[in-house]
Design a protein around this motif. Structure first.
Motif, PDB file in Angstrom:
ATOM      1  N   LEU A 224      -1.465   9.806   1.521  1.00  0.00           N
ATOM      2  CA  LEU A 224      -0.986  11.061   0.954  1.00  0.00           C
ATOM      3  C   LEU A 224      -1.556  11.333  -0.431  1.00  0.00           C
ATOM      4  O   LEU A 224      -2.097  12.404  -0.693  1.00  0.00           O
ATOM      5  CB  LEU A 224       0.543  11.063   0.905  1.00  0.00           C
ATOM      6  CG  LEU A 224       1.251  11.041   2.260  1.00  0.00           C
ATOM      7  CD1 LEU A 224       2.759  10.950   2.059  1.00  0.00           C
ATOM      8  CD2 LEU A 224       0.892  12.273   3.072  1.00  0.00           C
ATOM      9  N   ILE A 225      -1.413  10.364  -1.340  1.00  0.00           N
ATOM     10  CA  ILE A 225      -1.872  10.582  -2.716  1.00  0.00           C
ATOM     11  C   ILE A 225      -3.382  10.786  -2.783  1.00  0.00           C
ATOM     12  O   ILE A 225      -3.857  11.746  -3.397  1.00  0.00           O
ATOM     13  CB  ILE A 225      -1.416   9.445  -3.636  1.00  0.00           C
ATOM     14  CG1 ILE A 225       0.097   9.525  -3.831  1.00  0.00           C
ATOM     15  CG2 ILE A 225      -2.131   9.507  -4.988  1.00  0.00           C
ATOM     16  CD1 ILE A 225       0.670   8.423  -4.685  1.00  0.00           C
ATOM     17  N   PRO A 226      -4.209   9.919  -2.158  1.00  0.00           N
ATOM     18  CA  PRO A 226      -5.661  10.145  -2.248  1.00  0.00           C
ATOM     19  C   PRO A 226      -6.098  11.487  -1.678  1.00  0.00           C
ATOM     20  O   PRO A 226      -6.901  12.196  -2.289  1.00  0.00           O
ATOM     21  CB  PRO A 226      -6.240   8.973  -1.453  1.00  0.00           C
ATOM     22  CG  PRO A 226      -5.198   7.925  -1.494  1.00  0.00           C
ATOM     23  CD  PRO A 226      -3.902   8.659  -1.472  1.00  0.00           C
ATOM     24  N   PHE A 227      -5.574  11.839  -0.517  1.00  0.00           N
ATOM     25  CA  PHE A 227      -6.025  13.064   0.136  1.00  0.00           C
ATOM     26  C   PHE A 227      -5.579  14.312  -0.617  1.00  0.00           C
ATOM     27  O   PHE A 227      -6.385  15.215  -0.857  1.00  0.00           O
ATOM     28  CB  PHE A 227      -5.512  13.104   1.581  1.00  0.00           C
ATOM     29  CG  PHE A 227      -6.403  12.389   2.559  1.00  0.00           C
ATOM     30  CD1 PHE A 227      -7.243  13.100   3.400  1.00  0.00           C
ATOM     31  CD2 PHE A 227      -6.420  11.002   2.628  1.00  0.00           C
ATOM     32  CE1 PHE A 227      -8.075  12.454   4.299  1.00  0.00           C
ATOM     33  CE2 PHE A 227      -7.244  10.339   3.524  1.00  0.00           C
ATOM     34  CZ  PHE A 227      -8.078  11.062   4.364  1.00  0.00           C
ATOM     35  N   TYR A 228      -4.310  14.356  -1.000  1.00  0.00           N
ATOM     36  CA  TYR A 228      -3.826  15.549  -1.683  1.00  0.00           C
ATOM     37  C   TYR A 228      -4.343  15.633  -3.117  1.00  0.00           C
ATOM     38  O   TYR A 228      -4.541  16.732  -3.643  1.00  0.00           O
ATOM     39  CB  TYR A 228      -2.298  15.604  -1.641  1.00  0.00           C
ATOM     40  CG  TYR A 228      -1.782  16.003  -0.281  1.00  0.00           C
ATOM     41  CD1 TYR A 228      -2.072  17.258   0.246  1.00  0.00           C
ATOM     42  CD2 TYR A 228      -1.029  15.126   0.488  1.00  0.00           C
ATOM     43  CE1 TYR A 228      -1.625  17.633   1.498  1.00  0.00           C
ATOM     44  CE2 TYR A 228      -0.568  15.487   1.749  1.00  0.00           C
ATOM     45  CZ  TYR A 228      -0.868  16.742   2.248  1.00  0.00           C
ATOM     46  OH  TYR A 228      -0.430  17.110   3.491  1.00  0.00           O
ATOM     47  N   PHE A 229      -4.564  14.498  -3.741  1.00  0.00           N
ATOM     48  CA  PHE A 229      -5.162  14.532  -5.078  1.00  0.00           C
ATOM     49  C   PHE A 229      -6.602  15.041  -4.998  1.00  0.00           C
ATOM     50  O   PHE A 229      -7.043  15.832  -5.841  1.00  0.00           O
ATOM     51  CB  PHE A 229      -5.133  13.129  -5.693  1.00  0.00           C
ATOM     52  CG  PHE A 229      -5.699  13.080  -7.084  1.00  0.00           C
ATOM     53  CD1 PHE A 229      -4.999  13.591  -8.154  1.00  0.00           C
ATOM     54  CD2 PHE A 229      -6.946  12.527  -7.317  1.00  0.00           C
ATOM     55  CE1 PHE A 229      -5.525  13.549  -9.441  1.00  0.00           C
ATOM     56  CE2 PHE A 229      -7.486  12.488  -8.599  1.00  0.00           C
ATOM     57  CZ  PHE A 229      -6.766  12.998  -9.659  1.00  0.00           C
ATOM     58  N   PHE A 230      -7.326  14.628  -3.948  1.00  0.00           N
ATOM     59  CA  PHE A 230      -8.689  15.113  -3.759  1.00  0.00           C
ATOM     60  C   PHE A 230      -8.700  16.619  -3.512  1.00  0.00           C
ATOM     61  O   PHE A 230      -9.545  17.354  -4.054  1.00  0.00           O
ATOM     62  CB  PHE A 230      -9.345  14.384  -2.585  1.00  0.00           C
ATOM     63  CG  PHE A 230     -10.738  14.861  -2.274  1.00  0.00           C
ATOM     64  CD1 PHE A 230     -11.793  14.571  -3.132  1.00  0.00           C
ATOM     65  CD2 PHE A 230     -11.003  15.614  -1.134  1.00  0.00           C
ATOM     66  CE1 PHE A 230     -13.083  15.013  -2.858  1.00  0.00           C
ATOM     67  CE2 PHE A 230     -12.280  16.057  -0.853  1.00  0.00           C
ATOM     68  CZ  PHE A 230     -13.322  15.752  -1.715  1.00  0.00           C
ATOM     69  N   LEU A 231      -7.737  17.109  -2.708  1.00  0.00           N
ATOM     70  CA  LEU A 231      -7.639  18.547  -2.475  1.00  0.00           C
ATOM     71  C   LEU A 231      -7.407  19.300  -3.784  1.00  0.00           C
ATOM     72  O   LEU A 231      -8.037  20.324  -4.050  1.00  0.00           O
ATOM     73  CB  LEU A 231      -6.491  18.849  -1.506  1.00  0.00           C
ATOM     74  CG  LEU A 231      -6.728  18.562  -0.024  1.00  0.00           C
ATOM     75  CD1 LEU A 231      -5.429  18.717   0.749  1.00  0.00           C
ATOM     76  CD2 LEU A 231      -7.797  19.486   0.538  1.00  0.00           C
ATOM     77  N   MET A 232      -6.490  18.792  -4.580  1.00  0.00           N
ATOM     78  CA  MET A 232      -6.175  19.455  -5.838  1.00  0.00           C
ATOM     79  C   MET A 232      -7.396  19.486  -6.754  1.00  0.00           C
ATOM     80  O   MET A 232      -7.671  20.501  -7.413  1.00  0.00           O
ATOM     81  CB  MET A 232      -5.022  18.741  -6.535  1.00  0.00           C
ATOM     82  CG  MET A 232      -4.563  19.430  -7.807  1.00  0.00           C
ATOM     83  SD  MET A 232      -3.105  18.632  -8.481  1.00  0.00           S
ATOM     84  CE  MET A 232      -3.752  16.989  -8.767  1.00  0.00           C
ATOM     85  N   MET A 233      -8.162  18.417  -6.780  1.00  0.00           N
ATOM     86  CA  MET A 233      -9.303  18.346  -7.676  1.00  0.00           C
ATOM     87  C   MET A 233     -10.438  19.268  -7.243  1.00  0.00           C
ATOM     88  O   MET A 233     -11.103  19.868  -8.091  1.00  0.00           O
ATOM     89  CB  MET A 233      -9.806  16.897  -7.780  1.00  0.00           C
ATOM     90  CG  MET A 233      -8.844  15.968  -8.506  1.00  0.00           C
ATOM     91  SD  MET A 233      -8.284  16.626 -10.111  1.00  0.00           S
ATOM     92  CE  MET A 233      -9.839  16.775 -10.983  1.00  0.00           C
ATOM     93  N   ILE A 234     -10.673  19.418  -5.922  1.00  0.00           N
ATOM     94  CA  ILE A 234     -11.777  20.303  -5.526  1.00  0.00           C
ATOM     95  C   ILE A 234     -11.422  21.766  -5.818  1.00  0.00           C
ATOM     96  O   ILE A 234     -12.298  22.556  -6.202  1.00  0.00           O
ATOM     97  CB  ILE A 234     -12.177  20.108  -4.043  1.00  0.00           C
ATOM     98  CG1 ILE A 234     -10.996  20.375  -3.107  1.00  0.00           C
ATOM     99  CG2 ILE A 234     -12.764  18.741  -3.819  1.00  0.00           C
ATOM    100  CD1 ILE A 234     -11.369  20.277  -1.633  1.00  0.00           C
TER     101      ILE A 234
END
Length: 257
Positions: A224-234
């Motif tokens: 959850l954290i890696p995927f959603y953090f990556f979404l937020m950053m892009i």
């Protein structure tokens, strides 16, 4: 516009706070960042659809919004009253309500006699839905920009025997462009941020792609954290330069006006 910058900082803070919980779960699940690395191209491909939807919706909103704005400032009440109603209705309606309404009203297949059948996929209908609230705000931006032009400009145009239409085209609207551009850029950034709503109706954009990737990888909590953090950053990386450019234009135009 400062909210875009704050969103990135807030994301970093949230990730830092959640890091201990994430570390505790690593031992019970796959390495989230390792799984993310394999799915990055798939998610970026979905993000490309977010960008396409945003650009097309903004282009459509500009065309329709300028027309609606011109109707708002028309001297004819038959044009101005309905235009004002539509503008205020769409400006104050939740985007997700508009999205569901358009998805329900527009059919999947449209048959045009002599041309055949046309398939309207979900992302096309979502693009039209997202253009409507932006269209209403473009209309209001145009109305406000025209209202801010000093009355002396109108009087000067009248002294030159210009009609109202000629005055708008050659004198008033050119002065409104520089006032409108920063606001339009701001709404483009907001439009990009709203496009993940399309995942609710099954459009495979960035968020939908990330959710599909996590399901394929086993739906472990460690993802959850890696995927959603990556979404937020892009999204942040794409939108933040727009925010900076818009703020700079606002400052420059404020000095020059």
């Amino acid at each position: 516009m400062k909210s875009f910058a704050r969103s990135g900082v807030l994301g970093l803070v949230c990730a830092f706070i959640a890091a201990p919980a994430y570390a505790a779960d690593v031992s019970t699940g796959p390495c989230g960042f390792c799984v993310l690395w394999d799915w990055i191209p798939f998610i970026l491909n979905g993000f490309a659809l977010n960008v396409v939807i945003s650009i097309l919706a903004m282009m459509l909103a500009l065309v329709l919004g300028i027309g609606l704005g011109l109707m708002q400032i028309s001297e004819s009440k038959l044009a101005s009253v309905p235009a004002r109603f539509v503008t205020q209705l769409l400006r104050n309606a939740p985007w997700i309500v508009i999205l569901f309404m358009i998805m329900s009203l527009i059919p999947y297949r449209i048959e045009v006699q002599g041309w055949g059948n046309f398939i309207l996929s979900d992302w096309i209908k979502a693009t039209f839905a997202f253009s409507l609230p932006v269209m209403a705000n473009v209309s209001e931006i145009l109305r406000g920009a025209v209202a801010s032009v000093p009355k002396g400009q109108w009087e000067s145009a009248e002294s030159l025997a210009f009609s109202r239409g000629q005055s708008l085209r050659w004198i008033i609207l050119p002065q409104c462009v520089k006032q409108m551009i920063p606001h339009l850029m701001n709404w483009f950034a907001l439009l990009v941020l709203a496009t993940p709503l399309a995942s609710i109706i099954g459009v495979r954009e960035a968020v939908g792609s990330a959710q599909a990737a996590m399901e394929s990888a086993g739906s472990s909590p460690t993802l959850l954290i890696p995927f959603y953090f990556f979404l937020m950053m892009i999204f942040f990386i794409f939108i933040y330069p727009v925010a900076i450019w818009s703020r700079r234009l606002e400052r420059n135009y404020a000095i020059n006006s």
